[in-house]
Scaffold this active site. Structure first.
Site, PDB file in Angstrom:
ATOM      1  N   THR A 311      56.955  52.171  49.339  1.00 24.64           N
ATOM      2  CA  THR A 311      57.040  50.864  49.992  1.00 24.64           C
ATOM      3  C   THR A 311      58.478  50.439  50.233  1.00 24.64           C
ATOM      4  O   THR A 311      58.768  49.751  51.222  1.00 24.64           O
ATOM      5  CB  THR A 311      56.322  49.789  49.150  1.00 24.64           C
ATOM      6  OG1 THR A 311      56.905  49.732  47.838  1.00 24.64           O
ATOM      7  CG2 THR A 311      54.840  50.107  49.027  1.00 24.64           C
ATOM      8  N   HIS A 312      59.399  50.860  49.358  1.00 23.32           N
ATOM      9  CA  HIS A 312      60.789  50.444  49.558  1.00 23.32           C
ATOM     10  C   HIS A 312      61.439  51.105  50.766  1.00 23.32           C
ATOM     11  O   HIS A 312      62.533  50.718  51.171  1.00 23.32           O
ATOM     12  CB  HIS A 312      61.617  50.696  48.289  1.00 23.32           C
ATOM     13  CG  HIS A 312      61.786  52.141  47.918  1.00 23.32           C
ATOM     14  ND1 HIS A 312      62.316  52.528  46.703  1.00 23.32           N
ATOM     15  CD2 HIS A 312      61.514  53.295  48.577  1.00 23.32           C
ATOM     16  CE1 HIS A 312      62.365  53.850  46.638  1.00 23.32           C
ATOM     17  NE2 HIS A 312      61.882  54.331  47.765  1.00 23.32           N
ATOM     18  N   ASN A 313      60.768  52.109  51.347  1.00 22.19           N
ATOM     19  CA  ASN A 313      61.304  52.790  52.524  1.00 22.19           C
ATOM     20  C   ASN A 313      60.962  52.099  53.832  1.00 22.19           C
ATOM     21  O   ASN A 313      61.421  52.552  54.888  1.00 22.19           O
ATOM     22  CB  ASN A 313      60.758  54.223  52.598  1.00 22.19           C
ATOM     23  CG  ASN A 313      61.225  55.088  51.446  1.00 22.19           C
ATOM     24  OD1 ASN A 313      62.243  54.827  50.830  1.00 22.19           O
ATOM     25  ND2 ASN A 313      60.462  56.132  51.147  1.00 22.19           N
ATOM     26  N   ASP A 343      57.000  51.339  42.069  1.00 19.76           N
ATOM     27  CA  ASP A 343      58.267  51.185  42.790  1.00 19.76           C
ATOM     28  C   ASP A 343      59.171  50.247  42.003  1.00 19.76           C
ATOM     29  O   ASP A 343      58.714  49.542  41.096  1.00 19.76           O
ATOM     30  CB  ASP A 343      58.014  50.622  44.195  1.00 19.76           C
ATOM     31  CG  ASP A 343      58.897  51.264  45.245  1.00 19.76           C
ATOM     32  OD1 ASP A 343      60.066  51.571  44.927  1.00 19.76           O
ATOM     33  OD2 ASP A 343      58.424  51.461  46.375  1.00 19.76           O
TER      34      ASP A 343
END
Length: 422
Positions: A311-313, A343
Protein backbone atom coordinates in the site's frame (compact mmCIF):
# COMPACT_ATOMS: atom_id res chain seq x y z
CA UNK A 1 23.23 32.85 31.71
CA UNK A 2 22.60 31.15 28.34
CA UNK A 3 26.16 29.79 28.41
CA UNK A 4 25.54 28.22 31.83
CA UNK A 5 22.28 26.61 30.64
CA UNK A 6 23.95 25.18 27.52
CA UNK A 7 26.91 23.82 29.49
CA UNK A 8 24.51 22.22 31.94
CA UNK A 9 22.59 20.71 29.02
CA UNK A 10 25.75 19.23 27.52
CA UNK A 11 26.77 17.80 30.88
CA UNK A 12 23.32 16.33 31.48
CA UNK A 13 23.39 14.71 28.04
CA UNK A 14 26.82 13.23 28.73
CA UNK A 15 25.66 11.83 32.06
CA UNK A 16 22.57 10.37 30.40
CA UNK A 17 24.75 8.76 27.73
CA UNK A 18 26.84 7.11 30.43
CA UNK A 19 23.79 5.77 32.27
CA UNK A 20 22.11 4.46 29.11
CA UNK A 21 25.37 2.88 27.94
CA UNK A 22 25.45 0.95 31.20
CA UNK A 23 21.87 -0.18 30.54
CA UNK A 24 22.82 -1.33 27.04
CA UNK A 25 25.71 -3.36 28.48
CA UNK A 26 23.40 -4.95 31.07
CA UNK A 27 20.93 -5.88 28.34
CA UNK A 28 23.68 -7.44 26.21
CA UNK A 29 25.01 -9.44 29.15
CA UNK A 30 21.49 -10.64 29.93
CA UNK A 31 21.11 -11.77 26.30
CA UNK A 32 24.55 -13.45 26.35
CA UNK A 33 25.70 -11.21 23.50
CA UNK A 34 29.29 -9.97 23.49
CA UNK A 35 29.88 -6.23 23.60
CA UNK A 36 30.06 -4.76 20.09
CA UNK A 37 33.41 -4.07 18.45
CA UNK A 38 34.62 -3.29 14.94
CA UNK A 39 35.93 -6.84 14.54
CA UNK A 40 34.59 -8.68 11.45
CA UNK A 41 33.48 -11.49 13.78
CA UNK A 42 31.40 -9.21 16.02
CA UNK A 43 28.04 -10.69 17.05
CA UNK A 44 24.79 -9.27 15.78
CA UNK A 45 23.00 -7.06 18.30
CA UNK A 46 19.61 -8.12 19.70
CA UNK A 47 16.48 -6.98 17.85
CA UNK A 48 14.09 -7.18 20.79
CA UNK A 49 11.73 -4.21 21.40
CA UNK A 50 13.34 -3.47 24.78
CA UNK A 51 16.83 -3.31 23.30
CA UNK A 52 15.65 -1.15 20.40
CA UNK A 53 14.13 1.31 22.87
CA UNK A 54 17.47 1.52 24.66
CA UNK A 55 19.24 2.01 21.33
CA UNK A 56 16.90 4.82 20.31
CA UNK A 57 17.27 6.58 23.66
CA UNK A 58 21.06 6.41 23.50
CA UNK A 59 21.20 7.43 19.83
CA UNK A 60 19.01 10.46 20.53
CA UNK A 61 21.31 11.62 23.32
CA UNK A 62 24.46 11.01 21.27
CA UNK A 63 23.01 12.97 18.37
CA UNK A 64 21.97 15.91 20.54
CA UNK A 65 25.39 16.05 22.19
CA UNK A 66 27.18 16.03 18.84
CA UNK A 67 24.93 18.79 17.46
CA UNK A 68 25.53 20.99 20.50
CA UNK A 69 29.29 20.38 20.49
CA UNK A 70 29.63 20.95 16.72
CA UNK A 71 27.36 23.99 16.44
CA UNK A 72 25.43 24.96 13.27
CA UNK A 73 28.31 26.09 10.96
CA UNK A 74 30.36 22.91 11.45
CA UNK A 75 27.26 20.72 11.16
CA UNK A 76 26.27 22.24 7.80
CA UNK A 77 29.80 22.06 6.42
CA UNK A 78 29.91 18.35 7.22
CA UNK A 79 26.32 17.71 6.09
CA UNK A 80 26.93 19.30 2.68
CA UNK A 81 29.79 16.85 2.06
CA UNK A 82 27.49 13.84 2.35
CA UNK A 83 26.82 13.79 -1.38
CA UNK A 84 30.51 13.33 -2.13
CA UNK A 85 30.80 10.64 0.51
CA UNK A 86 27.85 8.88 -1.11
CA UNK A 87 29.80 8.98 -4.40
CA UNK A 88 32.62 6.99 -2.78
CA UNK A 89 30.18 4.46 -1.36
CA UNK A 90 28.49 4.00 -4.73
CA UNK A 91 31.83 3.44 -6.47
CA UNK A 92 32.68 0.78 -3.89
CA UNK A 93 29.37 -0.97 -4.55
CA UNK A 94 29.47 -0.72 -8.35
CA UNK A 95 33.04 -2.00 -8.54
CA UNK A 96 32.48 -4.77 -6.00
CA UNK A 97 34.87 -3.66 -3.26
CA UNK A 98 32.77 -5.26 -0.51
CA UNK A 99 32.98 -8.71 -2.09
CA UNK A 100 36.51 -8.39 -3.51
CA UNK A 101 38.13 -7.68 -0.14
CA UNK A 102 38.62 -11.18 1.35
CA UNK A 103 36.58 -12.14 4.38
CA UNK A 104 39.80 -13.04 6.19
CA UNK A 105 43.16 -11.34 5.82
CA UNK A 106 43.81 -8.29 3.67
CA UNK A 107 44.33 -7.25 0.06
CA UNK A 108 46.74 -4.72 -1.43
CA UNK A 109 45.28 -1.66 -3.06
CA UNK A 110 46.92 -2.74 -6.32
CA UNK A 111 45.32 -6.20 -6.28
CA UNK A 112 41.95 -4.70 -5.35
CA UNK A 113 42.20 -2.21 -8.22
CA UNK A 114 43.11 -4.97 -10.70
CA UNK A 115 40.21 -7.19 -9.62
CA UNK A 116 37.78 -4.26 -9.73
CA UNK A 117 38.97 -3.05 -13.13
CA UNK A 118 39.78 0.42 -11.79
CA UNK A 119 42.95 2.45 -11.48
CA UNK A 120 44.90 2.19 -8.26
CA UNK A 121 44.77 5.90 -7.43
CA UNK A 122 40.99 6.20 -7.28
CA UNK A 123 40.64 2.79 -5.65
CA UNK A 124 42.87 3.91 -2.78
CA UNK A 125 41.17 7.29 -2.43
CA UNK A 126 37.71 5.75 -2.22
CA UNK A 127 38.81 3.08 0.26
CA UNK A 128 40.56 5.58 2.50
CA UNK A 129 37.49 7.81 2.68
CA UNK A 130 35.36 4.81 3.62
CA UNK A 131 37.77 3.81 6.38
CA UNK A 132 37.21 7.22 8.01
CA UNK A 133 33.57 6.15 8.38
CA UNK A 134 34.57 2.79 9.87
CA UNK A 135 33.93 0.89 6.64
CA UNK A 136 36.94 -1.36 6.05
CA UNK A 137 40.27 -0.78 7.76
CA UNK A 138 43.77 -0.18 6.43
CA UNK A 139 45.55 -2.90 8.36
CA UNK A 140 48.93 -1.58 7.16
CA UNK A 141 49.77 1.10 4.58
CA UNK A 142 48.34 0.03 1.22
CA UNK A 143 46.51 -3.06 2.52
CA UNK A 144 42.80 -3.19 3.31
CA UNK A 145 40.67 -5.64 5.29
CA UNK A 146 37.11 -5.88 6.53
CA UNK A 147 35.62 -4.71 9.79
CA UNK A 148 32.17 -5.50 11.22
CA UNK A 149 30.41 -2.89 9.07
CA UNK A 150 31.96 -3.78 5.71
CA UNK A 151 31.80 -7.56 6.22
CA UNK A 152 28.04 -7.24 6.74
CA UNK A 153 27.71 -6.23 3.08
CA UNK A 154 29.80 -9.16 1.90
CA UNK A 155 27.91 -12.04 3.46
CA UNK A 156 24.34 -10.71 3.36
CA UNK A 157 23.19 -10.57 -0.26
CA UNK A 158 19.81 -9.07 0.67
CA UNK A 159 21.37 -6.29 2.74
CA UNK A 160 23.91 -5.52 0.02
CA UNK A 161 21.11 -5.40 -2.56
CA UNK A 162 19.14 -3.02 -0.33
CA UNK A 163 22.12 -0.69 0.03
CA UNK A 164 23.11 -0.93 -3.64
CA UNK A 165 19.70 -0.21 -5.15
CA UNK A 166 19.27 2.68 -2.72
CA UNK A 167 22.56 4.24 -3.80
CA UNK A 168 21.83 3.55 -7.45
CA UNK A 169 18.24 4.13 -8.61
CA UNK A 170 16.78 5.79 -5.53
CA UNK A 171 19.37 8.46 -4.79
CA UNK A 172 19.50 9.41 -8.46
CA UNK A 173 15.74 9.87 -8.35
CA UNK A 174 15.83 11.84 -5.11
CA UNK A 175 18.07 14.45 -6.77
CA UNK A 176 15.10 15.31 -9.01
CA UNK A 177 12.66 15.93 -6.14
CA UNK A 178 12.36 19.71 -6.37
CA UNK A 179 12.23 19.62 -10.18
CA UNK A 180 9.45 17.05 -10.10
CA UNK A 181 7.36 18.79 -7.45
CA UNK A 182 7.71 22.20 -9.09
CA UNK A 183 6.45 20.70 -12.35
CA UNK A 184 3.37 19.20 -10.63
CA UNK A 185 2.94 20.82 -7.20
CA UNK A 186 -0.54 19.38 -6.62
CA UNK A 187 -0.22 15.91 -8.17
CA UNK A 188 1.38 12.84 -6.61
CA UNK A 189 1.33 9.33 -8.04
CA UNK A 190 3.60 6.98 -9.98
CA UNK A 191 3.89 9.36 -12.95
CA UNK A 192 4.05 12.54 -10.88
CA UNK A 193 7.08 11.79 -8.75
CA UNK A 194 10.88 12.24 -8.83
CA UNK A 195 11.53 8.66 -9.99
CA UNK A 196 9.45 9.23 -13.12
CA UNK A 197 11.17 12.58 -13.67
CA UNK A 198 14.61 10.90 -13.50
CA UNK A 199 13.92 7.70 -15.46
CA UNK A 200 10.89 8.56 -17.62
CA UNK A 201 8.78 5.57 -16.48
CA UNK A 202 7.00 4.51 -13.27
CA UNK A 203 9.19 2.44 -10.97
CA UNK A 204 7.61 -0.96 -11.69
CA UNK A 205 7.77 -0.38 -15.44
CA UNK A 206 11.43 0.51 -14.98
CA UNK A 207 12.13 -2.89 -13.44
CA UNK A 208 10.25 -4.64 -16.25
CA UNK A 209 12.50 -2.85 -18.75
CA UNK A 210 15.64 -3.55 -16.70
CA UNK A 211 15.51 -7.17 -15.46
CA UNK A 212 19.19 -6.89 -14.50
CA UNK A 213 18.06 -4.49 -11.75
CA UNK A 214 14.74 -6.15 -10.89
CA UNK A 215 16.49 -9.12 -9.26
CA UNK A 216 18.44 -6.79 -7.02
CA UNK A 217 15.24 -4.92 -6.13
CA UNK A 218 13.52 -8.22 -5.25
CA UNK A 219 16.37 -9.21 -2.96
CA UNK A 220 16.33 -5.76 -1.35
CA UNK A 221 12.64 -6.18 -0.56
CA UNK A 222 13.06 -9.71 0.76
CA UNK A 223 14.11 -8.95 4.34
CA UNK A 224 11.32 -10.64 6.29
CA UNK A 225 10.21 -8.97 9.46
CA UNK A 226 8.10 -10.84 11.97
CA UNK A 227 4.53 -9.64 12.39
CA UNK A 228 2.58 -10.32 15.54
CA UNK A 229 -0.28 -12.39 14.21
CA UNK A 230 -1.34 -15.80 15.62
CA UNK A 231 -0.64 -17.82 12.46
CA UNK A 232 -0.83 -21.06 14.43
CA UNK A 233 -4.57 -20.44 14.97
CA UNK A 234 -5.31 -20.44 11.23
CA UNK A 235 -6.21 -23.48 9.15
CA UNK A 236 -6.27 -23.62 5.37
CA UNK A 237 -4.79 -21.29 2.78
CA UNK A 238 -3.28 -17.82 3.14
CA UNK A 239 -3.34 -15.61 0.04
CA UNK A 240 -0.23 -13.42 -0.23
CA UNK A 241 -1.47 -10.48 -2.31
CA UNK A 242 1.24 -8.67 -4.24
CA UNK A 243 3.66 -11.13 -2.68
CA UNK A 244 6.50 -10.66 -5.19
CA UNK A 245 8.82 -13.65 -5.08
CA UNK A 246 7.02 -15.04 -2.03
CA UNK A 247 9.66 -14.50 0.66
CA UNK A 248 7.02 -13.89 3.33
CA UNK A 249 5.03 -16.99 2.42
CA UNK A 250 8.17 -19.12 2.23
CA UNK A 251 9.26 -18.06 5.71
CA UNK A 252 5.77 -18.54 7.15
CA UNK A 253 5.41 -21.95 5.47
CA UNK A 254 8.56 -23.15 7.20
CA UNK A 255 7.38 -21.87 10.57
CA UNK A 256 3.79 -23.14 10.24
CA UNK A 257 3.74 -26.44 8.33
CA UNK A 258 -0.04 -26.80 8.68
CA UNK A 259 -0.67 -23.80 6.38
CA UNK A 260 -0.79 -23.51 2.60
CA UNK A 261 0.00 -20.34 0.65
CA UNK A 262 -0.95 -18.79 -2.67
CA UNK A 263 1.47 -16.06 -3.78
CA UNK A 264 -0.10 -13.55 -6.16
CA UNK A 265 1.89 -10.97 -8.12
CA UNK A 266 1.68 -9.19 -11.45
CA UNK A 267 5.33 -9.74 -12.33
CA UNK A 268 6.38 -12.93 -14.12
CA UNK A 269 9.97 -12.20 -13.09
CA UNK A 270 9.12 -12.06 -9.39
CA UNK A 271 7.02 -15.25 -9.56
CA UNK A 272 9.77 -17.11 -11.43
CA UNK A 273 12.31 -16.10 -8.81
CA UNK A 274 9.96 -17.39 -6.12
CA UNK A 275 9.69 -20.80 -7.80
CA UNK A 276 13.48 -21.09 -7.66
CA UNK A 277 13.48 -20.41 -3.92
CA UNK A 278 11.25 -23.36 -3.05
CA UNK A 279 12.73 -26.30 -1.20
CA UNK A 280 11.30 -29.81 -0.92
CA UNK A 281 9.89 -29.25 2.58
CA UNK A 282 7.53 -26.49 1.40
CA UNK A 283 7.17 -27.04 -2.37
CA UNK A 284 3.80 -28.76 -2.10
CA UNK A 285 2.28 -26.02 0.07
CA UNK A 286 3.11 -22.88 -1.96
CA UNK A 287 1.73 -21.99 -5.37
CA UNK A 288 2.32 -18.92 -7.53
CA UNK A 289 -0.37 -17.15 -9.52
CA UNK A 290 -0.18 -14.09 -11.72
CA UNK A 291 -2.80 -11.61 -10.51
CA UNK A 292 -3.40 -7.87 -10.51
CA UNK A 293 -4.48 -6.50 -7.13
CA UNK A 294 -6.36 -3.68 -8.86
CA UNK A 295 -8.79 -6.27 -10.20
CA UNK A 296 -11.39 -8.18 -8.14
CA UNK A 297 -9.86 -10.91 -6.00
CA UNK A 298 -10.59 -14.29 -7.60
CA UNK A 299 -9.40 -16.58 -4.81
CA UNK A 300 -12.21 -17.32 -2.34
CA UNK A 301 -12.50 -19.52 0.76
CA UNK A 302 -9.14 -18.33 2.06
CA UNK A 303 -8.18 -18.40 5.74
CA UNK A 304 -6.54 -14.98 5.46
CA UNK A 305 -5.38 -12.44 2.93
CA UNK A 306 -2.13 -10.61 3.59
CA UNK A 307 -0.87 -7.61 1.66
CA UNK A 308 2.62 -6.69 2.79
CA UNK A 309 4.58 -3.55 1.93
CA UNK A 310 2.35 -2.79 -1.06
CA UNK A 311 0.00 0.00 0.00
CA UNK A 312 2.86 2.41 0.64
CA UNK A 313 3.79 2.15 -3.05
CA UNK A 314 0.54 3.68 -4.25
CA UNK A 315 -1.32 6.98 -4.08
CA UNK A 316 -4.53 7.18 -2.03
CA UNK A 317 -6.92 6.62 -4.94
CA UNK A 318 -4.97 3.53 -5.99
CA UNK A 319 -5.06 2.09 -2.46
CA UNK A 320 -8.83 2.56 -2.37
CA UNK A 321 -9.04 0.49 -5.56
CA UNK A 322 -6.82 -2.22 -4.02
CA UNK A 323 -8.97 -2.42 -0.88
CA UNK A 324 -12.18 -2.47 -2.95
CA UNK A 325 -10.77 -5.26 -5.10
CA UNK A 326 -10.27 -7.42 -1.99
CA UNK A 327 -13.98 -7.40 -1.14
CA UNK A 328 -15.07 -10.28 -3.47
CA UNK A 329 -12.45 -12.55 -1.91
CA UNK A 330 -13.54 -11.68 1.62
CA UNK A 331 -17.21 -12.05 0.73
CA UNK A 332 -16.47 -15.52 -0.66
CA UNK A 333 -14.61 -16.59 2.50
CA UNK A 334 -15.69 -17.26 6.06
CA UNK A 335 -17.02 -14.23 8.00
CA UNK A 336 -13.99 -14.06 10.29
CA UNK A 337 -11.43 -14.11 7.47
CA UNK A 338 -8.99 -11.22 8.01
CA UNK A 339 -7.33 -8.87 5.58
CA UNK A 340 -3.89 -8.32 7.10
CA UNK A 341 -2.25 -5.06 6.06
CA UNK A 342 1.43 -5.50 6.90
CA UNK A 343 3.01 -2.11 6.32
CA UNK A 344 4.74 0.67 8.18
CA UNK A 345 2.42 2.76 10.34
CA UNK A 346 3.25 6.42 10.93
CA UNK A 347 2.60 7.94 14.35
CA UNK A 348 -0.25 10.40 14.55
CA UNK A 349 0.91 14.04 14.67
CA UNK A 350 1.77 15.03 18.24
CA UNK A 351 2.31 11.45 19.41
CA UNK A 352 4.76 11.01 22.26
CA UNK A 353 7.25 8.71 20.53
CA UNK A 354 11.03 8.55 20.25
CA UNK A 355 12.44 11.11 17.83
CA UNK A 356 14.75 8.49 16.30
CA UNK A 357 11.88 6.00 15.95
CA UNK A 358 9.69 8.59 14.24
CA UNK A 359 12.51 9.79 11.98
CA UNK A 360 13.07 6.29 10.61
CA UNK A 361 9.42 6.22 9.59
CA UNK A 362 9.49 9.75 8.18
CA UNK A 363 12.58 8.77 6.16
CA UNK A 364 10.65 5.81 4.72
CA UNK A 365 7.79 8.20 3.92
CA UNK A 366 10.19 10.34 1.87
CA UNK A 367 11.32 7.22 -0.02
CA UNK A 368 7.71 6.67 -1.03
CA UNK A 369 7.33 10.32 -2.07
CA UNK A 370 10.45 10.17 -4.25
CA UNK A 371 10.03 6.77 -5.84
CA UNK A 372 6.29 6.20 -6.07
CA UNK A 373 4.50 9.50 -5.54
CA UNK A 374 2.96 7.64 -2.61
CA UNK A 375 3.25 7.65 1.18
CA UNK A 376 3.41 5.83 4.48
CA UNK A 377 0.21 6.26 6.49
CA UNK A 378 -1.20 6.64 9.99
CA UNK A 379 -3.93 4.35 11.30
CA UNK A 380 -6.45 7.16 10.75
CA UNK A 381 -5.38 7.48 7.11
CA UNK A 382 -5.70 3.72 6.57
CA UNK A 383 -9.13 3.78 8.19
CA UNK A 384 -10.31 6.58 5.89
CA UNK A 385 -9.19 4.72 2.75
CA UNK A 386 -10.77 1.46 3.92
CA UNK A 387 -14.06 3.22 4.62
CA UNK A 388 -13.98 4.84 1.19
CA UNK A 389 -13.38 1.44 -0.42
CA UNK A 390 -16.20 -0.25 1.49
CA UNK A 391 -17.93 1.08 4.63
CA UNK A 392 -18.16 -2.47 5.99
CA UNK A 393 -14.40 -2.60 6.60
CA UNK A 394 -13.53 -2.58 10.31
CA UNK A 395 -10.04 -2.39 11.84
CA UNK A 396 -10.18 -4.64 14.89
CA UNK A 397 -6.55 -4.68 15.97
CA UNK A 398 -3.47 -2.55 15.39
CA UNK A 399 0.13 -3.45 16.09
CA UNK A 400 2.34 -0.52 15.15
CA UNK A 401 5.39 -0.98 17.34
CA UNK A 402 7.70 -2.98 15.10
CA UNK A 403 9.57 -2.02 11.94
CA UNK A 404 6.37 -2.91 10.11
CA UNK A 405 2.92 -2.50 11.56
CA UNK A 406 0.00 -4.89 11.20
CA UNK A 407 -3.65 -3.95 10.79
CA UNK A 408 -6.19 -6.73 11.26
CA UNK A 409 -9.15 -5.76 9.09
CA UNK A 410 -12.46 -7.58 8.71
CA UNK A 411 -15.56 -7.18 6.58
CA UNK A 412 -18.60 -6.62 8.83
CA UNK A 413 -21.25 -8.94 7.38
CA UNK A 414 -23.99 -7.49 9.62
CA UNK A 415 -23.68 -4.16 7.89
CA UNK A 416 -25.10 -4.04 4.38
CA UNK A 417 -22.70 -3.26 1.52
CA UNK A 418 -24.27 0.17 1.02
CA UNK A 419 -24.62 1.13 4.68
CA UNK A 420 -22.04 2.88 6.79
CA UNK A 421 -21.23 0.93 9.96
CA UNK A 422 -22.22 2.89 13.04
Amino acid sequence: MSSHVENFSILRLAEGILENTKEVIKCLHKSNVALPTFSPTCEELPSTPDFQKLQNRLRTQLEDLQLLVDGPPRFYRHFLMRGYEIAAFQIALDFGFFTLVPSEGDISVGDLANKAGLDQDRTGRVMRLLTTHRFFQESKPGFFSHNSFSIALQGDDELRSLVHYSFDEMLKASAESSVSIKADPFEADSVHCPFFTRFGVPIFDYYKKHPEHSGRFAKAMAGWRKNNYPWSDLRGTVVDVGGGSGHVSIELARLFPHLRFVVQDGSDTMLAQGQQLLTDDIRGRISFTQANFFEPQQYVRASAYIIRQCTHNWADHDVVTIFRSMVPGLEGSAPETPLLINDMILPEPGSNVSRIWERERRQADMVMLVCFGAKQRTVAEFEALLNEADPRYVIRKVNGQGALGLLEVYLDRECGPNNVHS
